[in-house]
Design an enzyme around this catalytic site. Structure first.
Site, short mmCIF file in Angstrom:
data_model
loop_
_atom_site.label_atom_id
_atom_site.label_comp_id
_atom_site.label_asym_id
_atom_site.label_seq_id
_atom_site.Cartn_x
_atom_site.Cartn_y
_atom_site.Cartn_z
N GLU A 170 31.76 21.20 82.28
CA GLU A 170 33.14 20.92 82.71
C GLU A 170 33.23 19.82 83.78
O GLU A 170 33.66 20.06 84.91
CB GLU A 170 33.79 22.20 83.23
N GLU A 227 32.12 28.97 76.41
CA GLU A 227 32.70 29.94 77.36
C GLU A 227 34.06 30.38 76.84
O GLU A 227 34.85 29.55 76.39
CB GLU A 227 32.88 29.35 78.76
#
Length: 416
Positions: free
Chosen positions: A179, A321
């Site tokens: 991320e 995720e």
């Protein structure tokens, strides 16, 4: 509906080193100690009354210091036995840079052997390792010279990546960064995370450095292990609203980084948590009919839309995720099944999804929120009850057993 997933689909869960290992000495562990008292005081106004009443530990400074975390560093075999019992055939974890290279240019052989043992433990259980190279934390020496803004940042990171690639040649799946946009926005736009700096000049400088670092890392890993698959884990948001604003947000948040590295990707890792409804020029105007313990909206349909958007890259996709904070384990089973329903719909429409990793295997240290948000399939008892209580006892949640049936059957019966 009976939903069946593709053959050789990866089912697993994810962790990151700083959040579960314990005993880290990096920029985050330093920042925690400096900010724990402030974060405990901020909780009095930052969280809603129902959250404050349900999680009073948020008012204690020690909640914000990772310390031993889950002691996964020493108990990884126990945790992998649990993952195996839950039918998982893949596991995503990260390597802590500050352990491997505690001083500039000095690599710790004992620590690389530790991660070799982790990989061996997974393979002995028939679990495929997915390794994240950088899940946000940085060695103190790297922070001291300027972190990602230092002139030699790309060089330093590439030296670390090269060391990993040479010593972990049998690893098939590598995720270079976790991320990057979330890291940049929290660290350099909001100034909430280390290095806690608000600067648009830094935003674009770090963004450029991370893009270069990813490309070079891809080439390094491929030069050592041509058969390896190299990707990234991106947190993509489903934006819904006025078309021009929605498209602009989708481009900069979801696609800018990916477009810059698209020729240096074997696969895309998708982290999905958020739906963002835009009304006019105002963001985050969600209905919030269902929310997690952290107040995040539960919107499973959004994963379908971001998966469809990623199809344009023509790369295999792994959901690296997807999870929620749910201390009472009330919503987790439905959360997983609903997101998998929309994932399956995307697969039926031609999106090449090859795996699903729930976040997280264990309750863990949730960065500047500390320990109170409970994401784990496995509950960690940080405060053992009574004399019989075991420190950091693992307890498998009911939802984990439901997810295990999905993993073992490579599908499930979905009731609409």
């Amino acid at each position: 509906m009976k939903l069946k997933f593709p053959e050789k689909f990866f089912w697993g869960a994810a962790t990151s080193a700083h959040q579960v290992e314990g005993g880290c000495n990096n920029d985050w562990s330093k920042w925690e100690k400096e900010n724990a008292a402030r974060l405990a005081e901020r909780a009095k106004t930052h969280w809603q009354k129902w959250q404050q009443e349900r999680f009073p530990e948020m008012f204690k400074p020690e909640n914000y210091i990772s310390g031993k975390a889950c002691d996964h560093y020493n108990r990884f075999c126990e945790d992998f036995d649990i993952a195996l019992s839950l039918g998982q055939n893949a596991h995503r974890f990260s390597i802590e840079w500050s352990r491997i290279e505690p001083e500039e240019g000095k690599f710790d052989e004992k620590e690389i052997k530790h991660y070799q043992k982790i990989i061996s433990a997974l393979r002995e259980r028939g679990i495929e390792p997915f390794i994240t190279i950088n899940h946000w934390t940085l060695p103190l020496w790297f922070e001291d010279v300027g972190g990602w803004e230092h002139d030699d940042a790309v060089f330093h990171f590439s030296e670390f990546v090269g060391y990993l690639a040479r010593n972990l040649k049998d690893v098939k799946f590598w995720i270079v960064f976790n991320e990057p946009w979330i890291y940049i926005s929290h660290s350099y736009i909001r100034g909430k995370w280390p290095p806690a700096k608000k600067s648009w000049i830094s935003v674009f400088r770090v963004l450029r450095v991370l893009i270069r670092s990813h490309k070079i890392s891809f080439d390094i890993i491929k030069s050592v292990s041509p058969q390896a698959k190299v990707g990234i884990a991106e947190n993509n948001v489903y934006f819904e609203g006025w078309r021009l604003i929605q498209q602009a947000a989708n481009y900069f948040v979801n696609n800018y980084f990916l477009k810059k590295i698209k020729n240096h990707l074997d696969f895309i890792g998708l982290n999905y948590y958020f739906h963002n409804k835009i009304k006019g020029f105002r963001f985050n105007k969600n209905d919030n009919e269902f929310i997690t313990d952290m107040g995040w909206e539960i919107y499973p349909e959004g994963i379908y839309h971001v998966l469809k958007d990623l199809r344009d890259y023509d790369k295999p996709i792994y959901i690296t995720e997807n999870g929620l904070a749910d201390s009472r384990d009330i919503e987790r089973t439905k959360f997983i099944k609903d997101h998998l329903y929309w994932t399956h719909k995307a697969i039926e429409e031609g999106v090449d999804v090859r795996g699903y990793f729930y976040w997280s295997l264990l309750d863990n240290f949730e960065w500047d929120k500390g320990f109170w948000p409970r994401f784990g399939l496995v509950e960690i008892d940080y405060l053992p009850r009574g004399k019989a209580g075991q420190a950091l006892e693992r307890r498998v949640r009911k939802s984990a057993l439901e997810y295990a049936e999905i993993c073992k059957n490579n599908g499930f019966e979905y009731i609409i």
